[in-house]
Design an enzyme around this catalytic site. Structure first.
Site, PDB file in Angstrom:
ATOM      1  N   LYS A  46       0.821  -1.199   0.000  1.00  8.43           N
ATOM      2  CA  LYS A  46       0.000   0.000   0.000  1.00  8.43           C
ATOM      3  C   LYS A  46       0.859   1.255   0.000  1.00  8.43           C
ATOM      4  O   LYS A  46       0.389   2.352  -0.295  1.00  8.43           O
ATOM      5  CB  LYS A  46      -0.890   0.023   1.263  1.00  8.43           C
ATOM      6  CG  LYS A  46      -1.894  -1.088   1.368  1.00  8.43           C
ATOM      7  CD  LYS A  46      -2.665  -0.904   2.709  1.00  8.43           C
ATOM      8  CE  LYS A  46      -3.536  -2.075   3.018  1.00  8.43           C
ATOM      9  NZ  LYS A  46      -4.109  -1.955   4.386  1.00  8.43           N
ATOM     10  N   GLY A  47       2.105   1.128   0.356  1.00  5.53           N
ATOM     11  CA  GLY A  47       2.946   2.283   0.692  1.00  5.53           C
ATOM     12  C   GLY A  47       3.139   3.307  -0.404  1.00  5.53           C
ATOM     13  O   GLY A  47       3.412   4.473  -0.118  1.00  5.53           O
ATOM     14  N   ASP A 106      14.738  -1.084   0.464  1.00  4.38           N
ATOM     15  CA  ASP A 106      15.482  -1.235   1.723  1.00  4.38           C
ATOM     16  C   ASP A 106      16.518  -2.346   1.525  1.00  4.38           C
ATOM     17  O   ASP A 106      17.590  -2.110   0.972  1.00  4.38           O
ATOM     18  CB  ASP A 106      14.455  -1.540   2.819  1.00  4.38           C
ATOM     19  CG  ASP A 106      15.030  -1.584   4.212  1.00  4.38           C
ATOM     20  OD1 ASP A 106      16.160  -1.127   4.405  1.00  4.38           O
ATOM     21  OD2 ASP A 106      14.344  -2.076   5.125  1.00  4.38           O
ATOM     22  N   LYS A 134      17.140   3.176   0.835  1.00  6.32           N
ATOM     23  CA  LYS A 134      17.951   3.015   2.058  1.00  6.32           C
ATOM     24  C   LYS A 134      19.138   2.124   1.713  1.00  6.32           C
ATOM     25  O   LYS A 134      19.129   0.915   2.024  1.00  6.32           O
ATOM     26  CB  LYS A 134      17.126   2.305   3.130  1.00  6.32           C
ATOM     27  CG  LYS A 134      16.208   3.153   3.916  1.00  6.32           C
ATOM     28  CD  LYS A 134      15.670   2.277   5.066  1.00  6.32           C
ATOM     29  CE  LYS A 134      14.552   2.925   5.772  1.00  6.32           C
ATOM     30  NZ  LYS A 134      13.890   1.992   6.695  1.00  6.32           N
ATOM     31  N   ASP A 162       3.294   3.501   6.175  1.00  2.00           N
ATOM     32  CA  ASP A 162       2.670   3.287   7.490  1.00  2.00           C
ATOM     33  C   ASP A 162       3.613   2.724   8.546  1.00  2.00           C
ATOM     34  O   ASP A 162       4.714   2.256   8.256  1.00  2.00           O
ATOM     35  CB  ASP A 162       1.521   2.285   7.345  1.00  2.00           C
ATOM     36  CG  ASP A 162       2.027   0.846   7.228  1.00  2.00           C
ATOM     37  OD1 ASP A 162       2.950   0.613   6.417  1.00  2.00           O
ATOM     38  OD2 ASP A 162       1.538  -0.027   7.953  1.00  2.00           O
ATOM     39  N   ARG A 168      -0.261   6.899   7.323  1.00  2.00           N
ATOM     40  CA  ARG A 168      -0.227   7.014   5.851  1.00  2.00           C
ATOM     41  C   ARG A 168      -0.692   8.391   5.397  1.00  2.00           C
ATOM     42  O   ARG A 168      -0.347   8.848   4.321  1.00  2.00           O
ATOM     43  CB  ARG A 168      -1.132   5.954   5.211  1.00  2.00           C
ATOM     44  CG  ARG A 168      -0.662   4.522   5.404  1.00  2.00           C
ATOM     45  CD  ARG A 168      -1.424   3.586   4.473  1.00  2.00           C
ATOM     46  NE  ARG A 168      -1.294   2.185   4.857  1.00  2.00           N
ATOM     47  CZ  ARG A 168      -0.288   1.395   4.509  1.00  2.00           C
ATOM     48  NH1 ARG A 168       0.695   1.869   3.781  1.00  2.00           N
ATOM     49  NH2 ARG A 168      -0.244   0.135   4.891  1.00  2.00           N
TER      50      ARG A 168
HETATM   51  P1  5GP Z   1      12.917  -4.559   1.276  1.00  2.00           P
HETATM   52  O1  5GP Z   1      12.429  -5.854   0.741  1.00  2.00           O
HETATM   53  O2  5GP Z   1      13.650  -3.700   0.274  1.00  2.00           O
HETATM   54  O3  5GP Z   1      13.711  -4.753   2.544  1.00  2.00           O
HETATM   55  O4  5GP Z   1      11.665  -3.802   1.803  1.00  2.00           O
HETATM   56  C1  5GP Z   1      10.885  -2.961   1.082  1.00  2.00           C
HETATM   57  C2  5GP Z   1       9.596  -2.758   1.814  1.00  2.00           C
HETATM   58  O5  5GP Z   1       9.812  -2.821   3.232  1.00  2.00           O
HETATM   59  C3  5GP Z   1       9.049  -1.381   1.572  1.00  2.00           C
HETATM   60  O6  5GP Z   1       8.255  -1.337   0.416  1.00  2.00           O
HETATM   61  C4  5GP Z   1       8.274  -1.142   2.837  1.00  2.00           C
HETATM   62  O7  5GP Z   1       6.998  -1.729   2.739  1.00  2.00           O
HETATM   63  C5  5GP Z   1       9.070  -1.872   3.907  1.00  2.00           C
HETATM   64  N1  5GP Z   1       9.975  -0.948   4.597  1.00  2.00           N
HETATM   65  C6  5GP Z   1      11.315  -0.857   4.517  1.00  2.00           C
HETATM   66  N2  5GP Z   1      11.788   0.149   5.263  1.00  2.00           N
HETATM   67  C7  5GP Z   1      10.704   0.726   5.818  1.00  2.00           C
HETATM   68  C8  5GP Z   1      10.506   1.871   6.657  1.00  2.00           C
HETATM   69  O8  5GP Z   1      11.423   2.594   7.052  1.00  2.00           O
HETATM   70  N3  5GP Z   1       9.224   2.171   6.983  1.00  2.00           N
HETATM   71  C9  5GP Z   1       8.155   1.424   6.582  1.00  2.00           C
HETATM   72  N4  5GP Z   1       6.967   1.794   6.966  1.00  2.00           N
HETATM   73  N5  5GP Z   1       8.296   0.351   5.791  1.00  2.00           N
HETATM   74  C10 5GP Z   1       9.552   0.018   5.405  1.00  2.00           C
END
Ligand code: 5GP
Length: 179
Positions: A46-47, A106, A134, A162, A168
């Site tokens: 949803k982000g 991330d 990140k 969120d 959100r």
């Molecule tokens: P990855 O698979 O790259 O570790 O994660 C991506 C997803 O993790 C993002 O789309 C998000 O949903 C969640 N995520 C990663 N870091 C954050 C953060 O700082 N805040 C929030 N709310 N979600 C995060």
């Protein structure tokens, strides 16, 4: 719903004016790159819903918008490591030029899963637009074609993003911290 300590108040990391400038810049880059092609914008639920809504309104091209729901964070601020599709796209993906619109890259695991999923469906091309990156937490390399902001290793919320389904609706990109 995640229980939240009273001290977990969001602090502004990137204000709405800076967000607006970045979204406009990305839209202009996308418009230039996709002129003359049929664009399918794939927002990641949803982000990315707020970012996607703002972005597409600044892209002056014929385009189609669809959404895919992915879930990777199931427990507060910790990743579970497993990724699943929670909402499937309704458009046919075969032969399409797809622009993925993400909120955060991330570790890179979710995006890598998604790009693989879209390629398996026979898309003509897949590019990635992410509001934030990140890089300090990356586990697998990800090439981001259009990027809003590189952010520090903080848990961000707001502008569609969120924490336990809250925040959100904040207009700024914020961070929360615990005691
Ligand atoms: P990855 O698979 O790259 O570790 O994660 C991506 C997803 O993790 C993002 O789309 C998000 O949903 C969640 N995520 C990663 N870091 C954050 C953060 O700082 N805040 C929030 N709310 N979600 C995060």
């Amino acid at each position: 719903m995640i229980a939240m300590a009273a001290s977990e108040k969001p602090h502004i990391l990137i204000g709405r004016a800076k967000i607006a400038v970045a979204v406009k810049r990305m839209a202009a880059e996308i418009e230039k790159d996709y002129r003359g092609r049929d664009l399918l914008v794939m927002g990641v639920l949803k982000g990315a819903f707020v970012f996607c809504a703002d972005l597409v309104r600044l892209i002056n091209l014929p385009l189609v918008v669809d959404f895919i729901g992915l879930s990777s964070y199931h427990q507060g601020q910790q990743t579970s490591g497993s990724i699943r599709v929670t909402h499937f796209p309704s458009c046919s993906l075969k032969g399409k030029d797809v622009l993925v619109v993400e909120d955060i890259v991330d570790t890179g695991l979710t995006t890598t899963f998604l790009l693989g999923y879209l390629k398996e469906k026979g898309t003509a091309s897949v590019k990635l637009c992410s509001l934030t990156d990140k890089p300090s937490r990356r586990q697998v390399p990800v090439a981001i074609d259009y990027l809003g902001f590189t952010v520090p290793e903080r848990f961000i919320v707001g502008y569609g993003i969120d924490y336990g389904e809250r925040f959100r609706n904040l207009k700024d990109i914020c961070y929360v911290e615990e005691d």
